[in-house]
Design a protein around this motif. Structure first.
Motif, PDB file in Angstrom:
ATOM      1  N   ASN A 134     -52.537 -64.763   7.675  1.00 36.47           N
ATOM      2  CA  ASN A 134     -51.574 -65.805   7.308  1.00 36.47           C
ATOM      3  C   ASN A 134     -50.227 -65.410   7.906  1.00 36.47           C
ATOM      4  N   ASN A 135     -49.815 -66.104   8.951  1.00 37.11           N
ATOM      5  CA  ASN A 135     -48.563 -65.781   9.626  1.00 37.11           C
ATOM      6  C   ASN A 135     -47.481 -66.835   9.397  1.00 37.11           C
ATOM      7  N   THR A 136     -47.548 -67.499   8.247  1.00 36.27           N
ATOM      8  CA  THR A 136     -46.552 -68.515   7.903  1.00 36.27           C
ATOM      9  C   THR A 136     -45.174 -67.882   7.766  1.00 36.27           C
ATOM     10  N   VAL A 137     -44.180 -68.482   8.390  1.00 35.37           N
ATOM     11  CA  VAL A 137     -42.795 -68.022   8.307  1.00 35.37           C
ATOM     12  C   VAL A 137     -41.941 -69.196   7.837  1.00 35.37           C
ATOM     13  N   ASP A 138     -41.096 -68.944   6.842  1.00 32.57           N
ATOM     14  CA  ASP A 138     -40.257 -70.014   6.315  1.00 32.57           C
ATOM     15  C   ASP A 138     -39.197 -70.428   7.325  1.00 32.57           C
ATOM     16  N   ASN A 139     -38.969 -71.730   7.379  1.00 35.05           N
ATOM     17  CA  ASN A 139     -37.973 -72.313   8.270  1.00 35.05           C
ATOM     18  C   ASN A 139     -36.640 -72.405   7.536  1.00 35.05           C
ATOM     19  N   GLN A 140     -35.580 -71.884   8.154  1.00 36.59           N
ATOM     20  CA  GLN A 140     -34.272 -71.924   7.501  1.00 36.59           C
ATOM     21  C   GLN A 140     -33.818 -73.341   7.204  1.00 36.59           C
ATOM     22  N   ALA A 141     -34.310 -74.287   7.974  1.00 34.92           N
ATOM     23  CA  ALA A 141     -33.917 -75.676   7.740  1.00 34.92           C
ATOM     24  C   ALA A 141     -34.560 -76.234   6.473  1.00 34.92           C
ATOM     25  N   GLU A 142     -35.592 -75.567   5.974  1.00 37.78           N
ATOM     26  CA  GLU A 142     -36.278 -76.000   4.757  1.00 37.78           C
ATOM     27  C   GLU A 142     -35.934 -75.066   3.608  1.00 37.78           C
ATOM     28  N   TYR A 143     -34.660 -74.930   3.377  1.00 34.24           N
ATOM     29  CA  TYR A 143     -34.176 -73.997   2.350  1.00 34.24           C
ATOM     30  C   TYR A 143     -34.384 -74.567   0.950  1.00 34.24           C
ATOM     31  N   PRO A 144     -34.443 -73.707  -0.063  1.00 34.06           N
ATOM     32  CA  PRO A 144     -34.619 -74.191  -1.434  1.00 34.06           C
ATOM     33  C   PRO A 144     -33.392 -74.938  -1.923  1.00 34.06           C
ATOM     34  N   THR A 145     -33.610 -76.010  -2.649  1.00 31.92           N
ATOM     35  CA  THR A 145     -32.489 -76.836  -3.136  1.00 31.92           C
ATOM     36  C   THR A 145     -32.257 -76.707  -4.637  1.00 31.92           C
ATOM     37  N   GLU A 146     -33.241 -76.203  -5.376  1.00 32.73           N
ATOM     38  CA  GLU A 146     -33.031 -75.990  -6.809  1.00 32.73           C
ATOM     39  C   GLU A 146     -31.849 -75.034  -6.975  1.00 32.73           C
ATOM     40  N   PRO A 147     -30.907 -75.306  -7.892  1.00 32.40           N
ATOM     41  CA  PRO A 147     -29.636 -74.561  -7.935  1.00 32.40           C
ATOM     42  C   PRO A 147     -29.772 -73.047  -7.947  1.00 32.40           C
ATOM     43  N   TYR A 148     -30.654 -72.488  -8.793  1.00 35.82           N
ATOM     44  CA  TYR A 148     -30.778 -71.034  -8.870  1.00 35.82           C
ATOM     45  C   TYR A 148     -31.227 -70.457  -7.533  1.00 35.82           C
ATOM     46  N   HIS A 149     -32.276 -71.037  -6.970  1.00 36.16           N
ATOM     47  CA  HIS A 149     -32.815 -70.510  -5.720  1.00 36.16           C
ATOM     48  C   HIS A 149     -31.857 -70.756  -4.559  1.00 36.16           C
TER      49      HIS A 149
END
Length: 392
Positions: A204-219
């Motif tokens: 599994n070589n999934t890498v998070d995209n910075q453009a898809e950042y978390p929007t929930e306030p804490y995260h």
């Protein structure tokens, strides 16, 4: 020194923090300071800072490090800096090392580059330098001590509950963001191991995209404060993966012993260009290594003992992690194939070991132990310092 003695420390600690910048080059994620501050707070040890830093609540302006203008360094027993301060060439406070000071100075060196420490006066001035990426094949100044990235409460919060081994996916997570310009150890280790281990684990070589950042306030708050390193989806993938590849670093020669010297650095360039290996590795530590352990993953790295990797408390190969000998990669694969039940054992032992030794409280206690033991053994040379008030 016993836990009870260290927790009786009744001095005050002063942290020098840098404000967080918005740009990538202004990323001042001061993880090493955060781990210490969280540990001191849990131990009830008082500390202040030059600024307010590390916001902990999305609803209130509550910070881990708080500035109190009424308290100066001269009111404290220990003064702490991190490499972030020097990385932007921020000047040291005037008279930090003045002759009448009654505090000890500590520098947390989390730098992932090689400097010629023997030529930099500030490294000799600090009483203690706690250095990540340490390697016992190399020489350091007498005031250097091995240190680690370790685990902060933010990481532990995301990995508080982990699935049972039977509920994990039979996969190895390989989520390095930088491959082409990345670490030679990472590239060579992965190229040698992954093709051989693909029959055992799904990749599994999934890498998070910075453009898809978390929007929930804490995260979102922590995504900003960590320099865009906080992704809930990553922690979820990690928890449900059986294993994680945590290779990183650079192969360097074991001679000359000063890794920042001109001869050593020139040899490093040749090793990198020709894709050669050596038995000495620098820049090996990472958040991923500690996150993988805390997530209950089988954590793959190089064999720490063979490659000189040094931690304050060392893990045991094939108990807490799997350390690969890059000259005998097939041996690692064969051992897993012949003894697959060892994987569950390693996930449990590795998680327990990491939390026991590298969560905030043991990190803070280790810091105090280093400072207090050094003060005891070099009492005459620290005569200008007030005692740090560890009660015996």
């Amino acid at each position: 020194m016993k836990h009870e003695q260290l927790t009786n420390f009744n001095g005050k600690i002063y942290f020098f923090c840098l404000p967080r910048g918005e740009g990538e080059k202004e990323d001042q994620f001061q993880h090493l300071l955060i781990c210490l501050g969280e540990g001191f707070r849990e131990l009830g040890i008082s500390f202040v800072s030059n600024i307010n830093y590390w916001q902990e609540s999305t609803e209130k302006q509550e910070y881990l490090f708080r500035h109190d203008p009424a308290i100066t360094t001269d009111d404290c027993s220990i003064v702490v800096f991190s490499n972030n301060w020097f990385n932007i060439n921020h000047p040291l406070p005037d008279n930090l090392f003045h002759a009448e000071r009654k505090y000890l100075t500590v520098y947390l060196d989390g730098n992932d580059n090689d400097k010629d420490y023997h030529k930099l006066p500030e490294y000799k001035q600090f009483d203690f330098i706690l250095k990540t990426h340490s390697n016992h094949h190399l020489n350091y100044l007498d005031n250097f001590y091995p240190w680690s990235f370790g685990l902060s409460n933010r990481i532990l919060h995301e990995l508080k509950e982990v699935p049972n081994f039977q509920d994990k996916k039979r996969q190895i997570l390989i989520n390095f963001r930088h491959w082409q310009t990345g670490h030679p150890v990472r590239n060579i280790s992965s190229s040698l191991l992954i093709p051989k281990i693909s029959d055992i684990f799904q990749i599994n070589n999934t890498v998070d995209n910075q453009a898809e950042y978390p929007t929930e306030p804490y995260h979102h708050l922590h995504w900003l404060q960590t320099g865009k390193r906080h992704y809930p989806n990553y922690y979820n993938r990690l928890k449900y993966s059986t294993a994680c590849a945590c290779f990183g670093g650079f192969f360097v020669p074991a001679w000359p012993k000063n890794s920042g010297g001109l001869i050593n650095r020139n040899i490093q360039r040749v090793i990198k260009k020709l894709r050669l290996k050596s038995n000495t590795i620098l820049q090996w530590d990472s958040w991923r290594f500690w996150e993988s352990l805390a997530a209950g993953c089988v954590t793959f790295h190089v064999d720490f003992e063979k490659y000189g990797i040094t931690l304050p408390v060392m893990p045991e190969n094939w108990r807490h992690y799997i350390g690969v000998d890059l000259d005998h990669v097939q041996t690692t694969v064969d051992r897993i194939a012949e003894n697959p039940e060892i994987l569950e054992y390693i996930t449990q032992e590795g998680r327990s070991w990491a939390i026991k030794n590298y969560s905030p409280v043991p990190t803070a206690l280790r810091f105090l132990e280093i400072v207090s033991q050094k003060q005891t053994t070099t009492k005459s040379s620290l005569s200008s310092h007030a005692p740090i008030n560890v009660k015996y």
